[in-house]
Structures are given as C-alpha cells and as structure tokens.
Enzyme design. Structure first.
Site, PDB file in Angstrom:
ATOM      1  N   CYS A 193     -17.190  58.904 119.077  1.00 56.69           N
ATOM      2  CA  CYS A 193     -16.447  59.657 118.072  1.00 56.69           C
ATOM      3  C   CYS A 193     -16.751  61.116 118.369  1.00 56.69           C
ATOM      4  CB  CYS A 193     -16.882  59.275 116.662  1.00 56.69           C
ATOM      5  SG  CYS A 193     -16.231  60.385 115.392  1.00 56.69           S
ATOM      6  N   THR A 217      -9.740  62.910 120.080  1.00 59.18           N
ATOM      7  CA  THR A 217     -10.351  61.950 119.173  1.00 59.18           C
ATOM      8  C   THR A 217     -10.350  60.607 119.869  1.00 59.18           C
ATOM      9  OG1 THR A 217      -9.855  60.608 117.221  1.00 59.18           O
ATOM     10  CG2 THR A 217      -8.072  61.895 118.089  1.00 59.18           C
TER      11      THR A 217
END
Length: 222
Positions: free
Chosen positions: A188, A74
């Site tokens: 992202c 992430t």
C-alpha cells in the site's frame, strides 16, 4: 491514492530524475489527483466499476496531457487496471510487475504482503505476482489484516503517524517472517510513511519507491 502518498511519489520521481540527469533537472509529470474520500467510499461499498469509471476519465486526461505512459499511484486500484487500460492507447506501468521484477532480481522466492484488506484478500495483485513471476505471496491472518487496513484508512491516509501503530505493523512483519517470508512487500503506497527499513531487520520492499524508480528508468529509456 491519498495525497499523502502522492507527495511521496512526486518527491521520489523528481529526486531520481535529478540523480540520473544532474543539475536542475526535474520530471515532466502530468498529475491527476482524485478526491480520495469519494474513491474510498466506493471501495468499501464494493462499487469497483464506478471507481474504474472515475479513474478511466482521469487517465484519459493524463493521456491528453501528453504522457507516454501511466502510473496508477496505488496498489489497491490496480484491481481495475485492465478496465482503465482498455480506455487508453498508452500503456500502464503496473505496480505489481515493477515490484515483482525487483523481487526476482534480488532472488526473493517468498514474500509477505502488507496492504489494504482488498489487496490482501483478493487475487488481482498477489496472484499476478505468483503466476507471472513465480514468487510465493503470503498474507497475514484475518485479525492482522484488519489492523493493517484500519491503520491505513484511519491514520496514514490522514497523515497520522503513531508509534503504537508502527509497533503493531512490526509485530505482524515478524510473524510473517517467522512463517517463512524472506521479505515483506509494503503493498500500500501509504505504508512506507509509517514503516521504514531502519525499523526492522526484515527486508522491506516499498512499492511506492520501486514504482517511482521504474517510471523514471522507463521515461529515460533505461
């Protein structure tokens, strides 16, 4: 950090290992999958120290499982990467470094960043790219940041892919490109579920794919 993008990582890493080694080879992976609902609540409450505690415990489990290095799958949670790394003896392959190395290799000097609001508005990610690699990083305006953030959490992390949302992202990408961005970093790990290179003529850098490939190369000693 949602399982939607975890699946993308798992697939990308194993496909790359098969590409490099051939035959029936697959990756040796020690995977710790968190409950993302717990994480996202803490993120939006600004309780980053508590997220660091959760991920540090997970990282110790990864290390105990025999991993040679760690991926935090992430972009946003690299905000607490230093706290996690301080609890380990193995290194972290930082997603911003992997991405920036690719940008530098391709001669890209100025990029637009699409990501969660946390990653776009704070300096832990973009300033690292600017300071360590000399790549200028632009972010969308505040209204566009809200659109990007809301689609990530309300749709992409739930596996919801909508054409209207894609079009909104593409409009934002075009605006950044018109403002001087040579390329766009999909900062992202869920965004590539929605926007792919086939959807735009603006060059895209998918952090999930780049991070996964760098992990494979590192594991193979390349």
């Amino acid at each position: 950090m949602s399982w939607e993008s975890t699946a993308s990582y798992y697939k990308a890493i194993n496909e790359s290992v098969r590409h490099h080694l051939g035959g029936l080879h697959s990756a040796k992976i020690c995977l710790y999958s968190v409950d993302f609902d717990e994480i996202q609540h803490l993120q939006h409450q600004g309780k980053w120290a508590e997220t660091a505690d959760i991920l540090s415990k997970a990282a110790k489990g990864i290390e105990a499982g025999g991993a040679d290095f760690l991926l935090i799958c992430t972009n946003t949670m690299h905000k607490v990467a230093s706290q996690i790394e301080s609890s380990l003896t193995i290194p972290i392959l930082h997603i911003a470094d992997a991405t920036a190395n690719k940008l530098v290799s391709d001669g890209v000097k100025k990029v637009g960043l699409l990501a969660t609001r946390f990653t776009m508005e704070q300096d832990f990610y973009k300033q690292r790219v600017i300071d360590k690699f000399g790549v200028d990083v632009m972010v969308p305006n505040l209204d566009d940041q809200k659109v990007i953030h809301d689609i990530i959490y309300n749709e992409l992390c739930l596996g919801i892919i909508q054409e209207d949302s894609r079009n909104q992202y593409l409009e934002i990408i075009d605006r950044l490109h018109q403002q001087g961005a040579e390329a766009i970093v999909l900062g992202c790990t869920e965004i590539a579920l929605l926007v792919k290179q086939e959807h735009t003529s603006v060059r895209l850098y998918d952090t999930t794919a780049i991070h996964a490939e760098q992990a494979v190369l590192l594991s193979l000693g390349k």
